[in-house]
Design a protein around this motif. Structure first.
Motif, PDB file in Angstrom:
ATOM      1  N   GLU A  46       0.887  -1.167   0.000  1.00 59.02           N
ATOM      2  CA  GLU A  46       0.000   0.000   0.000  1.00 59.02           C
ATOM      3  C   GLU A  46       0.921   1.211   0.000  1.00 59.02           C
ATOM      4  N   TYR A  47       1.099   1.797  -1.154  1.00 59.03           N
ATOM      5  CA  TYR A  47       2.085   2.862  -1.287  1.00 59.03           C
ATOM      6  C   TYR A  47       1.424   4.235  -1.359  1.00 59.03           C
ATOM      7  N   ASN A  48       1.809   5.109  -0.448  1.00 63.62           N
ATOM      8  CA  ASN A  48       1.371   6.510  -0.434  1.00 63.62           C
ATOM      9  C   ASN A  48      -0.152   6.620  -0.423  1.00 63.62           C
ATOM     10  N   MET A  49      -0.806   5.744   0.356  1.00 65.54           N
ATOM     11  CA  MET A  49      -2.265   5.756   0.450  1.00 65.54           C
ATOM     12  C   MET A  49      -2.703   6.684   1.576  1.00 65.54           C
ATOM     13  N   LYS A  50      -3.911   7.227   1.454  1.00 65.32           N
ATOM     14  CA  LYS A  50      -4.432   8.100   2.505  1.00 65.32           C
ATOM     15  C   LYS A  50      -4.797   7.267   3.727  1.00 65.32           C
ATOM     16  N   ASP A  51      -4.313   7.691   4.870  1.00 67.13           N
ATOM     17  CA  ASP A  51      -4.630   7.015   6.128  1.00 67.13           C
ATOM     18  C   ASP A  51      -6.083   7.321   6.479  1.00 67.13           C
ATOM     19  N   PRO A  52      -6.926   6.276   6.641  1.00 65.77           N
ATOM     20  CA  PRO A  52      -8.343   6.526   6.959  1.00 65.77           C
ATOM     21  C   PRO A  52      -8.552   7.184   8.320  1.00 65.77           C
ATOM     22  N   HIS A  53      -7.529   7.168   9.179  1.00 64.12           N
ATOM     23  CA  HIS A  53      -7.664   7.717  10.530  1.00 64.12           C
ATOM     24  C   HIS A  53      -7.017   9.086  10.689  1.00 64.12           C
ATOM     25  N   SER A  54      -6.455   9.615   9.603  1.00 64.48           N
ATOM     26  CA  SER A  54      -5.820  10.931   9.692  1.00 64.48           C
ATOM     27  C   SER A  54      -5.720  11.529   8.287  1.00 64.48           C
ATOM     28  N   ASP A  55      -5.109  12.705   8.209  1.00 62.89           N
ATOM     29  CA  ASP A  55      -4.912  13.354   6.917  1.00 62.89           C
ATOM     30  C   ASP A  55      -3.580  12.973   6.289  1.00 62.89           C
ATOM     31  N   LYS A  56      -2.840  12.109   6.959  1.00 59.70           N
ATOM     32  CA  LYS A  56      -1.525  11.731   6.463  1.00 59.70           C
ATOM     33  C   LYS A  56      -1.640  10.680   5.354  1.00 59.70           C
ATOM     34  N   ARG A  57      -0.580  10.559   4.607  1.00 56.94           N
ATOM     35  CA  ARG A  57      -0.469   9.483   3.625  1.00 56.94           C
ATOM     36  C   ARG A  57       0.571   8.491   4.147  1.00 56.94           C
ATOM     37  N   ASN A 112      19.160  10.469   2.329  1.00 53.59           N
ATOM     38  CA  ASN A 112      17.702  10.542   2.273  1.00 53.59           C
ATOM     39  C   ASN A 112      17.177  11.420   1.146  1.00 53.59           C
ATOM     40  N   ASN A 113      18.035  12.255   0.575  1.00 50.95           N
ATOM     41  CA  ASN A 113      17.591  13.133  -0.512  1.00 50.95           C
ATOM     42  C   ASN A 113      18.307  12.848  -1.822  1.00 50.95           C
ATOM     43  N   GLY A 114      18.993  11.708  -1.896  1.00 48.92           N
ATOM     44  CA  GLY A 114      19.726  11.366  -3.108  1.00 48.92           C
ATOM     45  C   GLY A 114      18.842  10.786  -4.196  1.00 48.92           C
ATOM     46  N   TYR A 115      19.466  10.459  -5.302  1.00 47.07           N
ATOM     47  CA  TYR A 115      18.741   9.969  -6.479  1.00 47.07           C
ATOM     48  C   TYR A 115      17.902   8.728  -6.172  1.00 47.07           C
ATOM     49  N   MET A 116      18.517   7.709  -5.526  1.00 48.40           N
ATOM     50  CA  MET A 116      17.808   6.465  -5.280  1.00 48.40           C
ATOM     51  C   MET A 116      16.678   6.664  -4.279  1.00 48.40           C
ATOM     52  N   ALA A 117      16.908   7.459  -3.241  1.00 45.66           N
ATOM     53  CA  ALA A 117      15.876   7.700  -2.239  1.00 45.66           C
ATOM     54  C   ALA A 117      14.678   8.419  -2.863  1.00 45.66           C
ATOM     55  N   LYS A 118      14.941   9.411  -3.688  1.00 41.51           N
ATOM     56  CA  LYS A 118      13.846  10.138  -4.342  1.00 41.51           C
ATOM     57  C   LYS A 118      13.100   9.238  -5.321  1.00 41.51           C
ATOM     58  N   LYS A 119      13.831   8.390  -6.013  1.00 44.84           N
ATOM     59  CA  LYS A 119      13.203   7.472  -6.956  1.00 44.84           C
ATOM     60  C   LYS A 119      12.303   6.481  -6.232  1.00 44.84           C
ATOM     61  N   ASN A 120      12.738   6.034  -5.057  1.00 40.25           N
ATOM     62  CA  ASN A 120      12.002   5.049  -4.278  1.00 40.25           C
ATOM     63  C   ASN A 120      10.809   5.663  -3.558  1.00 40.25           C
ATOM     64  N   GLY A 121      10.972   6.903  -3.105  1.00 45.93           N
ATOM     65  CA  GLY A 121       9.874   7.578  -2.424  1.00 45.93           C
ATOM     66  C   GLY A 121       9.673   7.141  -0.985  1.00 45.93           C
ATOM     67  N   MET A 122      10.600   6.364  -0.416  1.00 51.36           N
ATOM     68  CA  MET A 122      10.512   5.943   0.974  1.00 51.36           C
ATOM     69  C   MET A 122      11.864   6.157   1.637  1.00 51.36           C
ATOM     70  N   ASN A 123      11.858   6.149   2.965  1.00 47.29           N
ATOM     71  CA  ASN A 123      13.100   6.358   3.695  1.00 47.29           C
ATOM     72  C   ASN A 123      13.925   5.087   3.844  1.00 47.29           C
ATOM     73  N   SER A 124      13.360   3.955   3.438  1.00 41.20           N
ATOM     74  CA  SER A 124      14.069   2.685   3.535  1.00 41.20           C
ATOM     75  C   SER A 124      13.800   1.856   2.288  1.00 41.20           C
ATOM     76  N   TYR A 133       3.830   5.125 -10.526  1.00 38.92           N
ATOM     77  CA  TYR A 133       2.697   4.772  -9.669  1.00 38.92           C
ATOM     78  C   TYR A 133       2.787   5.595  -8.385  1.00 38.92           C
ATOM     79  N   PRO A 134       2.297   6.836  -8.402  1.00 41.59           N
ATOM     80  CA  PRO A 134       2.428   7.702  -7.230  1.00 41.59           C
ATOM     81  C   PRO A 134       1.636   7.225  -6.023  1.00 41.59           C
ATOM     82  N   SER A 135       0.650   6.342  -6.260  1.00 39.75           N
ATOM     83  CA  SER A 135      -0.148   5.803  -5.172  1.00 39.75           C
ATOM     84  C   SER A 135      -0.796   4.505  -5.663  1.00 39.75           C
ATOM     85  N   PHE A 136      -0.682   3.430  -4.872  1.00 34.73           N
ATOM     86  CA  PHE A 136      -1.356   2.192  -5.271  1.00 34.73           C
ATOM     87  C   PHE A 136      -1.466   1.248  -4.089  1.00 34.73           C
ATOM     88  N   LYS A 137      -2.415   0.340  -4.207  1.00 31.88           N
ATOM     89  CA  LYS A 137      -2.599  -0.759  -3.253  1.00 31.88           C
ATOM     90  C   LYS A 137      -2.748  -2.026  -4.069  1.00 31.88           C
TER      91      LYS A 137
END
Length: 249
Positions: A68-79, A119-131, A189-193
């Motif tokens: 579940e990537y970059n999905m809206k949290d049903p319990h908050s306004d966060k993704r 955390n702000n390098g090419y691979m991190a930005k491409k991945n869109g996650m911190n890990s 795929y900016p957002s998907f489940k």
């Protein structure tokens, strides 16, 4: 030459996860392309593309993976991003990534982005996650002396929500399993489940001999009889005159 894939007996009991020659998984898009011919020149006439699709062997997901990537949290306004592994080894269960990479339930093996390029390098930005997650591969791969393996995402396949980070391992000397960090294709795929089912090919394994190479640069050879033969042939010249069959069983 032989390449050996070995695993724990419990893994061998599972169906549809064993490595297979890549030729057994021709992608549907390629199958559906019209045949190459005089009236219809298509990619099916490009033997190098078919060679790349069928080269080597495919590793398949040993467990279902739900992303579940970059999905809206049903319990908050966060993704939020959550990745669930169906447990089978090392107690891998599920991990939830929040702003600070919060873990829940069992800890899946990861690489923090700082290990790659910050955390702000090419691979991190491409991945869109911190890990970067790692898929735990249950197969030990053994090649003859002097042979290594190139590990890449399966070439020319439709599946591209995530892909492994390519690498080369000297599998004649490496005595343990090769695991695979993967990257989310968040540019497409900016957002998907989505659930990726056990058995999905996710790594292409191409063994090769470690020959030494030296690069030379020279003048282009003038046209010769072979090139003239090529220019006067309509179909399949490469396959008839230059191609060598590759065998992966």
């Amino acid at each position: 030459m032989n390449i050996e894939f070995s695993a724990d007996p419990s893994i061998l009991l599972l169906k549809n996860i064993e490595p297979v020659p890549a030729k057994k998984f021709i992608p549907d898009w390629f199958k559906n392309v019209p045949q190459h011919g005089v009236e219809s020149f298509t990619i099916k006439g490009c033997v190098p593309v078919l060679d790349s699709i069928t080269a080597g062997y495919l590793l398949r997901l040993p467990q279902d993976v739900q992303i579940e990537y970059n999905m809206k949290d049903p319990h908050s306004d966060k993704r939020i991003t959550r990745i669930f592994f169906a447990s089978y080894i090392r107690g891998v269960s599920s991990v939830k990534f929040g702003k600070n990479d919060e873990f829940m339930q069992n800890h899946a093996e990861t690489h923090p982005a700082i290990q790659l390029d910050g955390n702000n390098g090419y691979m991190a930005k491409k991945n869109g996650m911190n890990s970067f997650f790692k898929i735990i591969n249950p197969w030990k791969i053994k090649t003859p002396p002097g042979y290594s393996c190139l590990f890449i995402p399966p070439m020319h396949r439709e599946f591209d929500h995530f892909h492994i980070l390519p690498g080369i391992v000297d599998t004649d000397k490496f005595m343990t399993n090769v695991n695979f960090p993967f990257c989310i294709n968040q540019g497409k795929y900016p957002s998907f489940k989505k659930i990726f089912e056990r058995g999905l090919p996710y790594v292409q394994v191409i063994p090769f001999k470690r020959d030494p190479w030296k690069m030379n640069i020279s003048n282009l050879v003038p046209e010769n009889d072979k090139f003239v033969d090529f220019k006067t042939t309509i179909l399949n010249w490469y396959k008839k005159k230059s191609w060598s069959k590759k065998i992966f069983e």
